[in-house]
Design a protein around this motif. Sequence first.
Motif, mmCIF file in Angstrom:
data_model
loop_
_atom_site.group_PDB
_atom_site.id
_atom_site.type_symbol
_atom_site.label_atom_id
_atom_site.label_comp_id
_atom_site.label_asym_id
_atom_site.label_seq_id
_atom_site.Cartn_x
_atom_site.Cartn_y
_atom_site.Cartn_z
ATOM 1 N N ALA A 1 0.841 -1.199 0.000
ATOM 2 C CA ALA A 1 0.000 0.000 0.000
ATOM 3 C C ALA A 1 0.879 1.253 0.000
ATOM 4 O O ALA A 1 0.594 2.227 -0.711
ATOM 5 C CB ALA A 1 -0.920 -0.009 1.222
ATOM 6 N N GLY A 2 1.969 1.209 0.767
ATOM 7 C CA GLY A 2 2.906 2.329 0.778
ATOM 8 C C GLY A 2 3.590 2.511 -0.575
ATOM 9 O O GLY A 2 3.794 3.649 -1.026
ATOM 10 N N ILE A 3 3.931 1.397 -1.210
ATOM 11 C CA ILE A 3 4.580 1.483 -2.519
ATOM 12 C C ILE A 3 3.655 2.131 -3.543
ATOM 13 O O ILE A 3 4.061 3.013 -4.316
ATOM 14 C CB ILE A 3 5.012 0.075 -2.986
ATOM 15 C CG1 ILE A 3 6.210 -0.400 -2.160
ATOM 16 C CG2 ILE A 3 5.357 0.074 -4.478
ATOM 17 C CD1 ILE A 3 6.606 -1.827 -2.442
ATOM 18 N N ILE A 4 2.383 1.723 -3.557
ATOM 19 C CA ILE A 4 1.435 2.295 -4.518
ATOM 20 C C ILE A 4 1.245 3.788 -4.256
ATOM 21 O O ILE A 4 1.240 4.606 -5.185
ATOM 22 C CB ILE A 4 0.091 1.548 -4.448
ATOM 23 C CG1 ILE A 4 0.256 0.122 -4.981
ATOM 24 C CG2 ILE A 4 -0.979 2.284 -5.249
ATOM 25 C CD1 ILE A 4 -0.995 -0.718 -4.878
ATOM 26 N N THR A 5 1.106 4.154 -2.983
ATOM 27 C CA THR A 5 0.935 5.570 -2.639
ATOM 28 C C THR A 5 2.145 6.387 -3.075
ATOM 29 O O THR A 5 2.018 7.454 -3.698
ATOM 30 C CB THR A 5 0.729 5.724 -1.123
ATOM 31 O OG1 THR A 5 -0.412 4.966 -0.724
ATOM 32 C CG2 THR A 5 0.538 7.186 -0.749
ATOM 33 N N PHE A 6 3.337 5.883 -2.772
ATOM 34 C CA PHE A 6 4.564 6.589 -3.131
ATOM 35 C C PHE A 6 4.706 6.684 -4.646
ATOM 36 O O PHE A 6 5.128 7.721 -5.181
ATOM 37 C CB PHE A 6 5.765 5.855 -2.527
ATOM 38 C CG PHE A 6 7.034 6.644 -2.545
ATOM 39 C CD1 PHE A 6 7.297 7.585 -1.567
ATOM 40 C CD2 PHE A 6 7.973 6.463 -3.549
ATOM 41 C CE1 PHE A 6 8.468 8.324 -1.585
ATOM 42 C CE2 PHE A 6 9.146 7.187 -3.572
ATOM 43 C CZ PHE A 6 9.397 8.128 -2.583
ATOM 44 N N ALA A 7 4.343 5.613 -5.357
ATOM 45 C CA ALA A 7 4.446 5.610 -6.816
ATOM 46 C C ALA A 7 3.494 6.625 -7.438
ATOM 47 O O ALA A 7 3.863 7.353 -8.376
ATOM 48 C CB ALA A 7 4.149 4.209 -7.350
ATOM 49 N N VAL A 8 2.266 6.710 -6.926
ATOM 50 C CA VAL A 8 1.287 7.659 -7.472
ATOM 51 C C VAL A 8 1.744 9.095 -7.225
ATOM 52 O O VAL A 8 1.671 9.950 -8.123
ATOM 53 C CB VAL A 8 -0.099 7.410 -6.852
ATOM 54 C CG1 VAL A 8 -1.069 8.536 -7.219
ATOM 55 C CG2 VAL A 8 -0.662 6.069 -7.326
ATOM 56 N N LEU A 9 2.250 9.369 -6.024
ATOM 57 C CA LEU A 9 2.743 10.719 -5.731
ATOM 58 C C LEU A 9 3.932 11.076 -6.615
ATOM 59 O O LEU A 9 4.036 12.197 -7.116
ATOM 60 C CB LEU A 9 3.137 10.817 -4.258
ATOM 61 C CG LEU A 9 1.987 10.771 -3.244
ATOM 62 C CD1 LEU A 9 2.533 10.754 -1.824
ATOM 63 C CD2 LEU A 9 1.049 11.950 -3.438
ATOM 64 N N GLY A 10 4.849 10.102 -6.814
ATOM 65 C CA GLY A 10 5.992 10.363 -7.675
ATOM 66 C C GLY A 10 5.594 10.603 -9.117
ATOM 67 O O GLY A 10 6.145 11.478 -9.792
ATOM 68 N N ALA A 11 4.611 9.833 -9.610
ATOM 69 C CA ALA A 11 4.149 10.020 -10.983
ATOM 70 C C ALA A 11 3.471 11.376 -11.159
ATOM 71 O O ALA A 11 3.657 12.054 -12.175
ATOM 72 C CB ALA A 11 3.182 8.890 -11.358
ATOM 73 N N ALA B 1 4.152 14.016 -9.513
ATOM 74 C CA ALA B 1 5.165 15.069 -9.402
ATOM 75 C C ALA B 1 5.917 15.294 -10.709
ATOM 76 O O ALA B 1 6.606 16.314 -10.855
ATOM 77 C CB ALA B 1 6.154 14.717 -8.298
ATOM 78 N N VAL B 2 5.825 14.360 -11.668
ATOM 79 C CA VAL B 2 6.557 14.515 -12.930
ATOM 80 C C VAL B 2 6.074 15.750 -13.675
ATOM 81 O O VAL B 2 6.865 16.581 -14.125
ATOM 82 C CB VAL B 2 6.397 13.253 -13.803
ATOM 83 C CG1 VAL B 2 7.009 13.488 -15.178
ATOM 84 C CG2 VAL B 2 7.071 12.065 -13.135
ATOM 85 N N SER B 3 4.759 15.916 -13.835
ATOM 86 C CA SER B 3 4.229 17.087 -14.544
ATOM 87 C C SER B 3 2.953 17.616 -13.912
ATOM 88 O O SER B 3 2.260 18.427 -14.531
ATOM 89 C CB SER B 3 3.968 16.742 -16.019
ATOM 90 O OG SER B 3 3.076 15.649 -16.112
ATOM 91 N N PHE B 4 2.602 17.113 -12.714
ATOM 92 C CA PHE B 4 1.422 17.568 -11.974
ATOM 93 C C PHE B 4 0.155 17.459 -12.826
ATOM 94 O O PHE B 4 -0.632 18.397 -12.933
ATOM 95 C CB PHE B 4 1.622 19.004 -11.478
ATOM 96 C CG PHE B 4 2.789 19.165 -10.553
ATOM 97 C CD1 PHE B 4 2.686 18.787 -9.223
ATOM 98 C CD2 PHE B 4 3.998 19.656 -11.021
ATOM 99 C CE1 PHE B 4 3.776 18.920 -8.367
ATOM 100 C CE2 PHE B 4 5.085 19.792 -10.172
ATOM 101 C CZ PHE B 4 4.978 19.420 -8.846
ATOM 102 N N SER B 5 -0.019 16.297 -13.430
ATOM 103 C CA SER B 5 -1.175 16.039 -14.278
ATOM 104 C C SER B 5 -1.900 14.789 -13.789
ATOM 105 O O SER B 5 -1.269 13.758 -13.526
ATOM 106 C CB SER B 5 -0.732 15.847 -15.738
ATOM 107 O OG SER B 5 -1.800 15.364 -16.525
ATOM 108 N N THR B 6 -3.244 14.896 -13.686
ATOM 109 C CA THR B 6 -4.019 13.723 -13.276
ATOM 110 C C THR B 6 -4.034 12.662 -14.376
ATOM 111 O O THR B 6 -4.238 11.481 -14.085
ATOM 112 C CB THR B 6 -5.467 14.129 -12.944
ATOM 113 O OG1 THR B 6 -6.025 14.847 -14.051
ATOM 114 C CG2 THR B 6 -5.498 15.013 -11.699
ATOM 115 N N LEU B 7 -3.817 13.073 -15.636
ATOM 116 C CA LEU B 7 -3.738 12.096 -16.719
ATOM 117 C C LEU B 7 -2.577 11.138 -16.490
ATOM 118 O O LEU B 7 -2.668 9.949 -16.806
ATOM 119 C CB LEU B 7 -3.572 12.812 -18.060
ATOM 120 C CG LEU B 7 -3.422 11.907 -19.298
ATOM 121 C CD1 LEU B 7 -4.678 11.061 -19.503
ATOM 122 C CD2 LEU B 7 -3.114 12.733 -20.546
ATOM 123 N N ASP B 8 -1.489 11.627 -15.916
ATOM 124 C CA ASP B 8 -0.336 10.779 -15.633
ATOM 125 C C ASP B 8 -0.708 9.664 -14.655
ATOM 126 O O ASP B 8 -0.199 8.537 -14.760
ATOM 127 C CB ASP B 8 0.816 11.606 -15.065
ATOM 128 C CG ASP B 8 1.483 12.473 -16.117
ATOM 129 O OD1 ASP B 8 1.200 12.265 -17.307
ATOM 130 O OD2 ASP B 8 2.265 13.373 -15.745
#
Length: 564
Positions: free
Chosen positions: A396-406, A408-415
């Motif tokens: 669960a922590g990995i998924i949360t961290f991955a979503v936040l990192g993704a 942060a790449v361009s601050f887009s919900t499409l990402d």
Amino acid sequence: MDALNSLMAGFATALQPEYLLFAFIGVIVGTAVGVLPGIGPAMTVALLLPLTYSLSPTAAIITFAGIYYGGMYGGSTTSILLNTPGESASVITAIEGNKMAKLGRGAAALATAAIGSFVAGTIATALLTLFAPIIARFAVNLAPADFVALIVVAFITVGALLGSSPARGLASLGIGLLIGLIGTEVTTGQARYTLGVLALSDGISVVLVAVGLFAIGEAFYVAARLRHGPIPVIPVTRGWRNWMTREDWKRSWKPWLRGTFIGFPVGTIPAGGADVATFLSYASEKSLSKNKSQFGRGAIEGVAGPEAANNAAAAGVLVPLLTLGLPTTATAAIIITAFQSYGIQPGPQLFQNQGDLVWALIASLYIGNVLLIILNLPLAGIWVKLLQIPRPYLYAGIITFAVLGAYAVSFSTLDIAILLIVGALGYFMRRFGFPIAPLIVGLILGPMGEQQLRKALQLSQGDLADLVLHPFAAVAYSVLAIMLVAGLWLKRRQSRYERALEASLAAEEGHPQAAVDRMWDAGDRPTDVPTDTIRAELAAAAAKREARERQGRRGTGASGGGAG
């Protein structure tokens, strides 16, 4: 001499307090994440890649190098204490290392893995220092047709030699090439495969694909197979006297060196990566050892050699990556992404255009190796605590961290939507046995190959024959044929490891030892020999030695009494 002077300048940069701190943070974070069960080096570096975006290029690359080497070190702890290799290259370590841990010699297994990794990493980095500038100077003179040949070699070998099936590997490569085509075509400026979505005109970020495949896909896959209950972690005895005995050192130093000189050249060519290197090292140690009967029952050579080969191959991968811009593994592809995020393209011009950064990176590899050997041995108990994190909380922590990192790449919900779609693709690829690495390599090299192909055809005015008439290109295609034959032969031998491993994991009731079951006769396989039986055999052997020593002392005493 120029390389030595450049390396000294690199050390002058890397030893600055600021960069030493970043190297320290990188190895700590990389090891901590790499230790977690089911997380290999590729997933570690993909998951932590967004952390480096706020740093300067030199600080980011040094931190990333620490994460890379730390992730390689951390995988051995999971394999030895939990019998859960984070990647297929760690299977051999799990076979012998976990047996040693069950026999109460987990500290010795961790020590020989850490010291072997240090020895191999240091020697392999020295070889990288020696050969990389030479290859870079040669590569500067390559024509576009020559680069097309190199990329074709990487495509075919990575697609055919990674994974259990060449067909599945090539299919995975095709998916990566298709994803790489999404976006705006450089020459004509036409959008392709964007489905009318403006945000896709710049293509899909490699970071999103890497994090989606390795983090989200792995989390979905583990969740689908997750069983409840605590993780059975084998405790590690404390105290430096428990690390390695004099006999352990005697049996380990030659495997360390042999593993290094097997792993480095295998890592420099696209011939299967560290998987093949560890397999070759284990096979050579088993054939050369004077203790063949111990293999499969906790032979320390079976940990020392493959771990050295694994880390030497990791350094070898950096040779084609830095000098030619060719990633030969999934982890190397993610490292290229780290460079590209700062507008830096690895390749022949890298040593000329970004010499200070490259030599600081190489110097940081030496420093990272020293930091890791200092940290890994005393802090083994702390890494063991990390293994006890409940799997649901961990992933669960990995998924949360991955979503936040993704995001942060361009601050887009499409990402985030793309991340979840790619994660689902990663799950189904794992579920049906498709390798992930060819997809990442295809995604990275596809656009590069297209650009080089267009340049080559423009220079030859559309003559396709020119693509194979260049001397270097002709040699590359000839080498490709040899590599395919040799690589497929090695994969055929290695397949007995992988088929048994996949079957055991799919059944959720086997162990990684099943991957080499066919190397032993029935009843003598590692999975057939309980730990209690091994203990009894070792105790009987010790009793026989003591009896022989007592008999020898009596004989000596009797002869001495007769003489008196």
